[in-house]
Design a protein around this motif. Structure first.
Motif, PDB file in Angstrom:
ATOM      1  N   THR A  51      -7.674  -0.839 -10.828  1.00 43.82           N
ATOM      2  CA  THR A  51      -7.037   0.092  -9.896  1.00 43.82           C
ATOM      3  C   THR A  51      -7.815   0.184  -8.603  1.00 43.82           C
ATOM      4  O   THR A  51      -7.248   0.175  -7.504  1.00 43.82           O
ATOM      5  N   PHE A  52      -9.142   0.293  -8.690  1.00 46.71           N
ATOM      6  CA  PHE A  52      -9.950   0.356  -7.486  1.00 46.71           C
ATOM      7  C   PHE A  52      -9.883  -0.948  -6.699  1.00 46.71           C
ATOM      8  O   PHE A  52      -9.930  -0.957  -5.467  1.00 46.71           O
ATOM      9  N   ARG A  53      -9.752  -2.062  -7.397  1.00 46.01           N
ATOM     10  CA  ARG A  53      -9.678  -3.347  -6.695  1.00 46.01           C
ATOM     11  C   ARG A  53      -8.371  -3.472  -5.927  1.00 46.01           C
ATOM     12  O   ARG A  53      -8.337  -3.986  -4.818  1.00 46.01           O
ATOM     13  N   THR A  54      -7.267  -3.002  -6.519  1.00 46.30           N
ATOM     14  CA  THR A  54      -5.979  -3.124  -5.851  1.00 46.30           C
ATOM     15  C   THR A  54      -5.682  -1.967  -4.907  1.00 46.30           C
ATOM     16  O   THR A  54      -4.656  -1.973  -4.233  1.00 46.30           O
ATOM     17  N   ALA A  55      -6.589  -0.971  -4.841  1.00 46.15           N
ATOM     18  CA  ALA A  55      -6.334   0.160  -3.948  1.00 46.15           C
ATOM     19  C   ALA A  55      -6.337  -0.266  -2.492  1.00 46.15           C
ATOM     20  O   ALA A  55      -5.672   0.334  -1.658  1.00 46.15           O
ATOM     21  N   THR A  56      -7.107  -1.291  -2.154  1.00 47.25           N
ATOM     22  CA  THR A  56      -7.178  -1.762  -0.770  1.00 47.25           C
ATOM     23  C   THR A  56      -6.305  -2.981  -0.529  1.00 47.25           C
ATOM     24  O   THR A  56      -6.368  -3.568   0.545  1.00 47.25           O
ATOM     25  N   SER A  57      -5.508  -3.368  -1.510  1.00 48.13           N
ATOM     26  CA  SER A  57      -4.622  -4.509  -1.337  1.00 48.13           C
ATOM     27  C   SER A  57      -3.217  -4.019  -1.006  1.00 48.13           C
ATOM     28  O   SER A  57      -2.907  -2.831  -1.092  1.00 48.13           O
ATOM     29  N   LEU A  58      -2.362  -4.946  -0.628  1.00 45.47           N
ATOM     30  CA  LEU A  58      -0.998  -4.595  -0.264  1.00 45.47           C
ATOM     31  C   LEU A  58      -0.174  -4.294  -1.509  1.00 45.47           C
ATOM     32  O   LEU A  58      -0.271  -4.996  -2.513  1.00 45.47           O
ATOM     33  N   ARG A  59       0.621  -3.270  -1.417  1.00 49.40           N
ATOM     34  CA  ARG A  59       1.484  -2.899  -2.527  1.00 49.40           C
ATOM     35  C   ARG A  59       2.715  -3.794  -2.548  1.00 49.40           C
ATOM     36  O   ARG A  59       3.170  -4.276  -1.519  1.00 49.40           O
ATOM     37  N   ARG A  60       3.274  -3.959  -3.709  1.00 48.95           N
ATOM     38  CA  ARG A  60       4.527  -4.676  -3.868  1.00 48.95           C
ATOM     39  C   ARG A  60       5.662  -3.650  -3.952  1.00 48.95           C
ATOM     40  O   ARG A  60       5.461  -2.548  -4.423  1.00 48.95           O
ATOM     41  N   PRO A  61       6.842  -4.004  -3.489  1.00 47.14           N
ATOM     42  CA  PRO A  61       7.960  -3.053  -3.539  1.00 47.14           C
ATOM     43  C   PRO A  61       8.264  -2.646  -4.975  1.00 47.14           C
ATOM     44  O   PRO A  61       8.402  -3.495  -5.859  1.00 47.14           O
ATOM     45  N   PRO A  62       8.380  -1.368  -5.260  1.00 43.96           N
ATOM     46  CA  PRO A  62       8.727  -0.922  -6.615  1.00 43.96           C
ATOM     47  C   PRO A  62      10.113  -1.420  -7.012  1.00 43.96           C
ATOM     48  O   PRO A  62      10.987  -1.626  -6.171  1.00 43.96           O
ATOM     49  N   ARG A  63      10.317  -1.552  -8.277  1.00 50.05           N
ATOM     50  CA  ARG A  63      11.591  -2.085  -8.759  1.00 50.05           C
ATOM     51  C   ARG A  63      12.746  -1.146  -8.479  1.00 50.05           C
ATOM     52  O   ARG A  63      13.839  -1.578  -8.150  1.00 50.05           O
ATOM     53  N   GLY A  64      12.541   0.134  -8.599  1.00 50.42           N
ATOM     54  CA  GLY A  64      13.630   1.088  -8.409  1.00 50.42           C
ATOM     55  C   GLY A  64      13.795   1.574  -6.989  1.00 50.42           C
ATOM     56  O   GLY A  64      14.540   2.530  -6.755  1.00 50.42           O
ATOM     57  N   LEU A  65      13.137   0.943  -6.029  1.00 53.25           N
ATOM     58  CA  LEU A  65      13.211   1.412  -4.644  1.00 53.25           C
ATOM     59  C   LEU A  65      14.605   1.174  -4.076  1.00 53.25           C
ATOM     60  O   LEU A  65      15.199   0.111  -4.257  1.00 53.25           O
ATOM     61  N   SER A  66      15.121   2.158  -3.332  1.00 50.23           N
ATOM     62  CA  SER A  66      16.431   2.036  -2.692  1.00 50.23           C
ATOM     63  C   SER A  66      16.471   2.970  -1.492  1.00 50.23           C
ATOM     64  O   SER A  66      15.676   3.917  -1.386  1.00 50.23           O
ATOM     65  N   GLY A  67      17.408   2.704  -0.572  1.00 50.07           N
ATOM     66  CA  GLY A  67      17.563   3.546   0.611  1.00 50.07           C
ATOM     67  C   GLY A  67      16.446   3.415   1.614  1.00 50.07           C
ATOM     68  O   GLY A  67      16.267   4.297   2.459  1.00 50.07           O
ATOM     69  N   HIS A  68      15.704   2.328   1.580  1.00 50.17           N
ATOM     70  CA  HIS A  68      14.562   2.147   2.466  1.00 50.17           C
ATOM     71  C   HIS A  68      14.951   1.299   3.670  1.00 50.17           C
ATOM     72  O   HIS A  68      16.070   0.793   3.768  1.00 50.17           O
TER      73      HIS A  68
END
Length: 632
Positions: free
Chosen positions: A367-384
């Motif tokens: 978690t700490f390693r990926t805290a400074t990395s780019l996030r991937r779009p969540p699967r349930g994301l909509s209306g963005h």
């Protein structure tokens, strides 16, 4: 006035100063190379844009001292570098204003320092992307002017240096285009103006009295309102700043009304910008948390059983249980059978605890390693909003969208782009990849998105992204950043014909930024601009004192239909453009404007030029009846 630049903004700015304000312009542009260059290096859009004023322009090499031809007010000078010699040849010592709009900040700063030494009274307008550096540069150049000219009026010093960014100027309009389908937004500090398109009223219907009417839209619905600068045939154009009688006489035409909004939400938290500590729940997965809870319950059960079996103190029983779990207690050889069984069970729980602890450590490190990395779009994301391109403009638009709490997914092909760091800090989901490749838009959840905002610097890439997105979601709202006006018009009309129910808009950053740069060169700080179809409304802060159109007149009398309208008045002494808390929106029509009043006006470009005295014209003698005009 002198304009120095190497891209389309310089040409648009010179065009704005020449056509709207009637100024004599010297345009310094990079010298043409004799070697053939690809279109991406030397685009033809600037030349086609500036072809409108070719008849009023002459091209001369740097150092040519010949006078300007009679009747021509624009002189284009080609030069390899903007240095002191070139500025002297361009007449910087006699000029009233100098605009430095090169795409390189260092080039603009060098030229600004040289120009300030040559002419301390020169009004400087500098294009800088680095806002913090721009604030320091404004102070430095103003201090240099004050030292060189001790008797200079402080009011002139306040406007002597203005640092602007085309990206910052256009970002609110571009963000509003993606969210609301309109770029009619002006934001400055705490001041937010939003122009709302209202449907045509039925005959006899009364308009909302709480809104200020900015314009009556065209009488036809076939106008390509999404493309700036496009021409219409056979359409009745928009009527800017109409009076009440004009609005009442046109019930079948749509209107553009102004809403004044002040930000009253909570202060932006550190968590929102990614500087806060990570939540404890995000360190461990749900499965691991349930495993830890199960082990803890087993330990508590064994400790309770030990207390009941041995009769020891509860704390001593818990202590013995922990020793047995971690295998550091003495064997219960001489103890009772119950105590021996409990010790064996405690050892077994200790064996189960070991992998749970290792899994927790690994998950926390991940978690700490990926805290400074780019996030991937969540699967349930909509209306963005899918934001394509994290360059100078895309970075500013991303910040604007996140300040409005609008979900965004970014797409960028360059992992070292300047906006990647901001996306990482804001924890915005980002897809690294070429949008022209298959699967990139799908990874950004384009089929569930609300809008696509294509802001790369390549027109073809923006167009391909729009076409690909429309193939996946035909009703998707699309806003394109296109440079070439003819190309933008053709793209808009084709997309609108192919998808009549979907909203399509074409925006040009230079078109949105040029009025603000031109207004700053005229010596007044422009709050912003709102496009109304193919025309533009400006919002400017004007001093009523000494102005024959404002001083001594009531608010209703100062309103000139089709030219300007007072929409707010400042109550304090702070600069109007930086502090909006002292603005009065509910103006009394019969209030007389005095010498100390400062007002915020909505005006056309030609109206602003007349209001500032650039086109001398005596005030009208037939003052209107205050009862006929109501100020918002």
């Amino acid at each position: 006035m002198i304009v120095c630049g190497d891209d389309v903004l310089a040409h648009r700015l010179a065009h704005e100063l020449h056509d709207v304000y009637g100024e004599r312009i010297t345009l310094l542009v990079p010298a043409r190379s004799d070697e053939p260059q690809p279109p991406s290096v030397r685009p033809g859009r600037a030349a086609s844009l500036f072809g409108r004023v070719t008849a009023a322009m002459t091209r001369t090499p740097a150092g040519d001292q010949r006078g300007e031809p009679e009747g021509r007010s624009i002189r284009m000078v080609e030069t390899a570098e903007v240095d002191e010699g070139v500025l002297i040849d361009a007449g910087v010592e006699r000029a009233s204003a100098l605009a430095l709009v090169h795409d390189d900040d260092e080039t603009n700063i060098r030229a600004a320092l040289a120009a300030r030494r040559l002419n301390p009274r020169l009004r400087l307008v500098i294009r800088l992307y680095n806002r913090r550096l721009g604030q320091h540069l404004e102070t430095l150049l103003d201090q240099a002017a004050a030292v060189a000219e001790p008797g200079l009026d402080p009011k002139e010093l306040d406007a002597s240096t203005t640092v602007l960014s085309d990206a910052d100027t256009a970002a609110p309009s571009l963000a509003a285009t993606a969210v609301a389908g309109t770029s009619k937004v002006v934001q400055a500090g705490g001041l937010l103006l939003h122009a709302v398109d209202r449907t045509p009223r039925a005959r006899g219907e009364v308009a909302d009295p709480g809104l200020c009417t900015l314009a009556l839209l065209s009488a036809t619905t076939n106008d390509p309102a999404g493309v700036e600068g496009s021409e219409h045939s056979g359409a009745q154009g928009p009527l800017l700043l109409p009076d009440d009688e004009a609005v009442a006489a046109a019930p079948g035409r749509g209107t553009v009304a102004l809403e004044a909004i002040t930000y009253a939400g909570p202060t932006l938290s550190a968590k929102r910008f990614g500087t806060s500590a990570l939540p404890v729940g995000s360190l461990f997965s749900r499965r691991l948390r349930w495993s830890l809870a199960g082990v803890t319950a087993a330990v508590a059960a064994i400790a309770l059983a030990t207390w009941l079996t041995t009769g020891d103190h509860p704390l001593h029983a818990a202590y013995l249980t922990l020793l047995d779990i971690f295998a550091i207690g003495d064997p219960a050889v001489d103890e009772t059978t119950g105590r021996q069984v409990l010790q064996i069970l405690a050892g077994f729980v200790g064996l189960l605890l070991m992998p749970v602890l290792i899994a927790g450590i690994l998950e926390a490190l991940g978690t700490f390693r990926t805290a400074t990395s780019l996030r991937r779009p969540p699967r349930g994301l909509s209306g963005h909003v899918v934001l394509l391109g994290l360059g100078k403009v895309g970075t500013r638009v991303l910040a604007r969208l996140r300040r409005l709490d609008i979900p965004v997914v970014c797409v960028e092909s360059d992992p070292e782009a300047r906006g990647i760091a901001l996306a990482r800090r804001l924890r915005v989901p980002t897809v690294i990849g070429d949008v022209t490749e298959e699967g990139v838009l799908e990874a950004a959840r384009i089929h569930r998105a609300h809008a696509l905002l294509a802001l790369t610097s390549i027109d073809i890439t923006n167009l391909e992204a729009a076409l690909s997105a429309r193939s996946l979601k035909p009703d998707l709202r699309v806003a394109l950043r296109l440079y070439d006006d003819d190309f933008a018009t053709a793209v808009y009309r084709t997309l609108r014909a192919a998808h009549p129910e979907a909203l399509t808009r074409s925006r040009s950053v230079s078109h949105l930024a040029a009025p603000a740069f031109a207004g700053a060169m005229m010596g007044r700080q422009i709050l912003g601009a709102i496009p109304v179809e193919r025309r533009v409304l400006l919002f400017a802060a004007v001093e009523a004192g000494g102005n024959p159109f404002l001083e001594g007149r009531t608010v209703a009398e100062a309103f000139r239909p089709g030219a300007w309208r007072i929409i707010a008045r400042a109550t304090g002494s702070a600069p109007l453009v930086r502090h909006s808390a002292g603005l009065v929106w509910q103006l009394e029509p019969d209030r007389v404007l005095g010498a100390g009043d400062r007002v915020l006006v909505a005006t056309t470009r030609r109206g602003l030029a007349e209001l500032l005295g650039r086109h001398p014209r005596p005030p009208r003698q037939d003052r209107p009846d205050p009862s006929r005009h109501r100020a918002s």
